[in-house]
Structures are given as structure tokens and as C-alpha cells.
Write an enzyme that holds these catalytic residues in place. Structure first.
Site, PDB file in Angstrom:
ATOM      1  N   ARG A  27     -37.201  32.755  28.952  1.00 16.13           N
ATOM      2  CA  ARG A  27     -35.749  32.866  29.142  1.00 16.13           C
ATOM      3  C   ARG A  27     -35.090  33.486  27.910  1.00 16.13           C
ATOM      4  O   ARG A  27     -34.683  34.643  27.916  1.00 16.13           O
ATOM      5  CB  ARG A  27     -35.160  31.482  29.453  1.00 16.13           C
ATOM      6  CG  ARG A  27     -33.728  31.520  30.032  1.00 16.13           C
ATOM      7  CD  ARG A  27     -32.643  31.641  28.972  1.00 16.13           C
ATOM      8  NE  ARG A  27     -32.648  30.547  28.018  1.00 16.13           N
ATOM      9  CZ  ARG A  27     -31.862  30.502  26.954  1.00 16.13           C
ATOM     10  NH1 ARG A  27     -31.022  31.501  26.691  1.00 16.13           N
ATOM     11  NH2 ARG A  27     -31.926  29.487  26.108  1.00 16.13           N
ATOM     12  N   ASP A  28     -35.039  32.754  26.843  1.00 12.63           N
ATOM     13  CA  ASP A  28     -34.398  33.238  25.621  1.00 12.63           C
ATOM     14  C   ASP A  28     -35.143  34.448  25.061  1.00 12.63           C
ATOM     15  O   ASP A  28     -34.537  35.372  24.514  1.00 12.63           O
ATOM     16  CB  ASP A  28     -34.369  32.098  24.597  1.00 12.63           C
ATOM     17  CG  ASP A  28     -33.501  32.394  23.396  1.00 12.63           C
ATOM     18  OD1 ASP A  28     -32.705  33.346  23.443  1.00 12.63           O
ATOM     19  OD2 ASP A  28     -33.614  31.665  22.395  1.00 12.63           O
ATOM     20  N   HIS A 219     -33.982  24.353  16.950  1.00 15.14           N
ATOM     21  CA  HIS A 219     -34.173  25.707  17.468  1.00 15.14           C
ATOM     22  C   HIS A 219     -33.849  26.682  16.338  1.00 15.14           C
ATOM     23  O   HIS A 219     -32.692  27.010  16.111  1.00 15.14           O
ATOM     24  CB  HIS A 219     -33.235  25.920  18.662  1.00 15.14           C
ATOM     25  CG  HIS A 219     -33.397  27.229  19.355  1.00 15.14           C
ATOM     26  ND1 HIS A 219     -33.792  27.328  20.671  1.00 15.14           N
ATOM     27  CD2 HIS A 219     -33.202  28.505  18.941  1.00 15.14           C
ATOM     28  CE1 HIS A 219     -33.820  28.603  21.034  1.00 15.14           C
ATOM     29  NE2 HIS A 219     -33.467  29.342  19.991  1.00 15.14           N
ATOM     30  N   HIS A 221     -34.202  30.301  14.186  1.00 15.47           N
ATOM     31  CA  HIS A 221     -34.515  31.730  14.179  1.00 15.47           C
ATOM     32  C   HIS A 221     -35.058  32.090  12.801  1.00 15.47           C
ATOM     33  O   HIS A 221     -34.740  31.438  11.802  1.00 15.47           O
ATOM     34  CB  HIS A 221     -33.270  32.548  14.503  1.00 15.47           C
ATOM     35  CG  HIS A 221     -32.920  32.545  15.963  1.00 15.47           C
ATOM     36  ND1 HIS A 221     -32.349  33.620  16.603  1.00 15.47           N
ATOM     37  CD2 HIS A 221     -33.072  31.591  16.912  1.00 15.47           C
ATOM     38  CE1 HIS A 221     -32.155  33.331  17.887  1.00 15.47           C
ATOM     39  NE2 HIS A 221     -32.582  32.108  18.086  1.00 15.47           N
ATOM     40  N   CYS A 252     -30.282  36.822  20.082  1.00 12.97           N
ATOM     41  CA  CYS A 252     -29.064  36.371  20.740  1.00 12.97           C
ATOM     42  C   CYS A 252     -28.177  37.571  21.029  1.00 12.97           C
ATOM     43  O   CYS A 252     -27.799  38.287  20.098  1.00 12.97           O
ATOM     44  CB  CYS A 252     -28.303  35.366  19.873  1.00 12.97           C
ATOM     45  SG  CYS A 252     -26.753  34.836  20.610  1.00 12.97           S
ATOM     46  N   ASN A 261     -36.729  34.438  17.627  1.00 13.23           N
ATOM     47  CA  ASN A 261     -36.990  33.007  17.543  1.00 13.23           C
ATOM     48  C   ASN A 261     -38.252  32.743  16.731  1.00 13.23           C
ATOM     49  O   ASN A 261     -39.080  33.628  16.520  1.00 13.23           O
ATOM     50  CB  ASN A 261     -37.218  32.453  18.954  1.00 13.23           C
ATOM     51  CG  ASN A 261     -35.980  32.492  19.807  1.00 13.23           C
ATOM     52  OD1 ASN A 261     -35.012  31.801  19.535  1.00 13.23           O
ATOM     53  ND2 ASN A 261     -36.007  33.297  20.856  1.00 13.23           N
TER      54      ASN A 261
END
Length: 318
Positions: A27-28, A219, A221, A252, A261
Site C-alpha cells: 500500500r504505502d 513508522h 522513514h 509520501c 520507508n
């Protein structure tokens, strides 16, 4: 794939014995890809991730296709993987998104909030309070349907427009999400500016404000190469849920300075070296990221994938 071996496990005191990896690559990781990734490739990616031992794989997002065209196939993708024996959370931005997810049998959803006004405006076109008000009925309905709800909280450490984010500001929004019924909260370093001391400070204040560490995930980065160091700090505090993206995919779309990520393979290498169980077969995971990198036509940015796997060649359709 050429495998050089696994790290020697040397446990460190004060760390958890097991960590749950919340895999966000499908997804991300893929949402920013400029070229449309075929639905079947996404489904196969998720299947391979599950086969590597990952137990939580974020599948897709039920946002309006106008905002994230890459995920416009949510209605086709989710049924293709829904029978896998893993948790498959999906992002739902509003009640319409929740309706779509529930109609397909989703049992885990996530809402996406911001700790800063600037990012709330850029990402949701709302103030922080307006966004929280929008999420309240979504969370309430999801809980009424016995659906697990994760709350993402972005810009917890820094914002490209506002700079460093005050810890109390983050705590205020975090508590609001948990108070409305979120089962867990993912603390996001959206532009990768956090450092370990900052991580420990935020986690410490959240604990002082009676937010259970067991409800928190992190989460990070890797914009400034701090993701693993920050993760280790979180583990030292007792966090046992870590978000990561296979192959280091993703960033993002609403924060231009955000890079990829934390790579799941890099995370697994560190955790295995610390003797922390993840249930993940690193060799299979690396092979999966090599396979996906070939489909995307570029090498994986993950250091562990580059060290353990062959350099992928651009995929050619038969």
C-alpha cells in the site's frame, strides 16, 4: 539469489523477544509509483510477502481514485488476496471508504491523521480537529462491526512546513485517536527527521499520559539514515510493532522531502542479529523484493536486498 548468510544472533538486554512487523509495501510502498502496477502483480506481491512469514500486510487503500490512482483497483485486489491466512488491513479515509471495505469483508482498517495543521491541510484539506471529527463516525462504525482500527499519526517528529513538532502537540492528537476507539496507533516520522533521543522523549511522555506502549507502533522513514537507530530506541522503550516496507519502497505523496520507508529486510537483519523473533524468512523476503524490483524496473534501495540478492533486471512481459 546469492545469500551471504544470516547475522550472528547476539541478544541485548532490555529488548522484546518478538516483534510484529506491520508490512506496508503493497500500500504505502506502491502508492507513489508513476506507472500503474497491474492488479495481479500486486496480488502476487502480497502472496509472496505472506509466504515469507509476514503476518500483517497492509493490502490497499479505499481512497477516491482521483487522489491515489495507483490504488484505484482496491475492489479487484482485496478479494484476490482476502483468503490468505494473514491480517490484511486497509486504509479508509472516510465513511464511504469504510463502506467499500466492509462490503468486501475487511476486518482491519486504518485511518490517517496528522499531528500538524499544515499536513492535515495538504493531505486531507481539513484542520486537525476537522479531520478527527471526520474519523469519529468511521471509527465508531468500524468498532460496532467488530473491526480492528489502526490510527496512523503522521508528522510526529517534524513537518516540512512547520519544522520540529512539539511533543505535547503529538500527544494531544494521539490521545484523541485512542479515545475515539482506535485499537492501535502508528507514530509516523513522515519526513525522516527523528533521532533516537526524540523518539524516547515522545514515547516517554505518551507513557506518562497513560498511553499504553502495547498500543503503539512506529513508522520511520530513512531520509537521514536514522530509521534503524530510531527503531532500536523504540524497542528499548518496549514497542513491539514496527512498520516497514519490503525493499524500502514508498514515501509520501503530500510531503515532497519524504523518501522511502524503512526496508523490511534491513529491519529483519537487525532484529535477527539481536535474537528477536519475527517469524520472517529473510531469504524468501529478499527474493520477493528482488522480484518486485524487476517488475518496477529498478534496483531495490534496501541495503540488505542489495547485499543478499542479485541485482534485478527490468521485467519483460512474455
Amino acid at each position: 539469489m546469492t545469500v551471504q548468510g544470516l547475522p550472528m544472533a547476539v541478544p541485548a538486554q532490555g529488548l522484546p523477544t518478538r516483534v510484529r512487523i506491520h508490512e506496508v509495501g503493497a500500500r504505502d510502498g506502491l502508492q507513489n509509483e508513476k506507472s500503474t502496477v497491474p492488479t495481479e502483480i500486486k496480488a502476487e506481491f502480497i502472496r509472496r510477502l505472506a509466504d515469507s512469514g509476514l503476518t500483517t500486510i497492509e493490502a490497499t487503500s479505499f481512497v477516491h481514485p482521483k487522489w491515489v490512482p495507483q490504488l484505484a483497483d482496491a475492489e479487484e485486489l482485496f478479494p484476490a488476496v482476502s483468503e490468505l491466512p494473514v491480517a490484511l488491513p486497509v486504509l479508509v479515509p472516510n465513511e464511504r471508504g469504510l463502506d467499500r471495505a466492509l462490503s468486501l469483508g475487511a476486518t482491519r482498517v486504518a485511518v490517517f491523521a496528522s499531528a500538524t495543521e499544515s499536513f492535515a491541510k495538504a493531505n486531507l484539506n481539513r484542520t486537525v480537529d476537522e479531520a478527527l471529527a471526520m474519523f469519529e463516525p468511521v471509527v465508531a462504525r468500524a468498532k460496532a462491526e467488530q473491526v480492528h482500527v489502526r490510527g496512523y499519526l503522521s508528522m510526529c517528529f517534524g513537518d516540512p512546513w512547520e519544522g520540529p513538532v512539539p511533543v505535547q502537540q503529538v500527544v494531544h492528537v494521539a490521545k484523541a485517536l485512542l479515545d475515539m476507539g482506535c485499537d492501535e496507533l502508528s507514530l509516523g516520522d513522515t519526513i525522516g527527521v527523528a533521532t533516537p533521543g526524540h523518539v524516547l522523549e515522545l514515547l516517554g511522555v505518551l507513557k506518562e499520559q497513560h498511553v499504553p506502549t502495547s498500543a503503539l507502533g512506529v513508522h520511520f522513514h530513512d531520509t537521514y539514515g536514522q530509521a534503524l537507530a530510531n527503531t532500536l530506541a523504540a524497542l528499548q522503550h518496549g514497542v513491539t510493532t514496527v512498520d516497514a516496507s519490503a525493499g524500502g519502497l514508498g514515501g509520501c505523496p503530500y510531503a515532497k522531502s519524504a523518501t522511502g520507508n524503512l526496508a523490511t529486510e534491513d529491519l529483519v537483519w537487525m532484529l535477527q542479529g539481536l535474537g528477536i523473533d519475527t517469524g520472517v524468512d529473510l531469504g524468501r523476503l529478499v527474493a520477493t523484493s528482488v522480484w518486485m524490483a524487476a517488475h518496477l524496473g529498478r534496483p531495490s534501495p534496501s541495503r540488505a536486498v542489495r547485499a543478499l540478492g542479485t541485482t534485478p533486471q527490468p521485467h519483460k512481459e512474455q
